[in-house]
Design an enzyme around this catalytic site. Sequence first.
Site, mmCIF file in Angstrom:
data_model
loop_
_atom_site.group_PDB
_atom_site.id
_atom_site.type_symbol
_atom_site.label_atom_id
_atom_site.label_comp_id
_atom_site.label_asym_id
_atom_site.label_seq_id
_atom_site.Cartn_x
_atom_site.Cartn_y
_atom_site.Cartn_z
ATOM 1 N N ASP A 198 -60.820 -24.927 -15.540
ATOM 2 C CA ASP A 198 -60.836 -26.300 -15.044
ATOM 3 C C ASP A 198 -59.528 -26.472 -14.286
ATOM 4 O O ASP A 198 -58.482 -26.710 -14.879
ATOM 5 C CB ASP A 198 -60.928 -27.295 -16.202
ATOM 6 C CG ASP A 198 -60.857 -28.738 -15.721
ATOM 7 O OD1 ASP A 198 -61.445 -29.051 -14.664
ATOM 8 O OD2 ASP A 198 -60.201 -29.554 -16.404
ATOM 9 N N GLU A 223 -64.761 -24.742 -11.979
ATOM 10 C CA GLU A 223 -65.322 -26.008 -11.513
ATOM 11 C C GLU A 223 -65.018 -26.204 -10.031
ATOM 12 O O GLU A 223 -63.927 -25.895 -9.563
ATOM 13 C CB GLU A 223 -64.732 -27.155 -12.331
ATOM 14 C CG GLU A 223 -65.454 -28.473 -12.121
ATOM 15 C CD GLU A 223 -64.989 -29.531 -13.095
ATOM 16 O OE1 GLU A 223 -65.371 -29.467 -14.274
ATOM 17 O OE2 GLU A 223 -64.233 -30.412 -12.674
ATOM 18 N N ASP A 271 -58.579 -30.849 -21.083
ATOM 19 C CA ASP A 271 -58.699 -29.862 -20.008
ATOM 20 C C ASP A 271 -59.211 -28.524 -20.527
ATOM 21 O O ASP A 271 -59.968 -27.836 -19.847
ATOM 22 C CB ASP A 271 -57.355 -29.697 -19.294
ATOM 23 C CG ASP A 271 -56.950 -30.967 -18.569
ATOM 24 O OD1 ASP A 271 -57.502 -31.236 -17.489
ATOM 25 O OD2 ASP A 271 -56.106 -31.704 -19.100
#
Length: 173
Positions: free
Chosen positions: A8, A67, A139
């Site tokens: 991420d 992502e 996160d």
Amino acid sequence: MAIILGIDPGSLLTGYGVVQQQGSRFEYRSSGCIRLPKADLAERLQIIFQGVTELIQQHQPTVFAIEQVFMARNADSALKLGQARGAAIVAATNAGLAVFEYSARQVKQAVVGTGAADKVQVQHMVKAMLKLPGTPQADAADALAVALCHGHTQQSLINLAGQARKTVRGRLR
């Protein structure tokens, strides 16, 4: 068996999550964050690159999932996020890993069941799916969710391929 490194990306905090997948079963391996100093962007990108490189050396993943950038209201933030992604992707490709990208909506859909899920829902589902004793940092949970999304996507494709093969064999008889 696959070992999936999920990322991420962020220009101040980059989450990571490592899961092992065997069929439809997932096992937690590691997660955390690469914390970046309030330094210039070039230095932060180097830290992301080095951090992801170290994670790859330590965990020996077979696949890398990250992502995608979403266009927020602030174009400058989106550009910095894209550069952070680039540093992580280069680390993965330098290690010879295949890179798979998923939108935030795809990740949330795969893990929570709705693309509109919030961070708390993602954290809860990641904790439940991986049978974690505690709730992972936001996160890190997002990165684990990216890894789980990739695993679910690949398993769905394998299942579809198997069903298609059965259908073709049935028609040939």
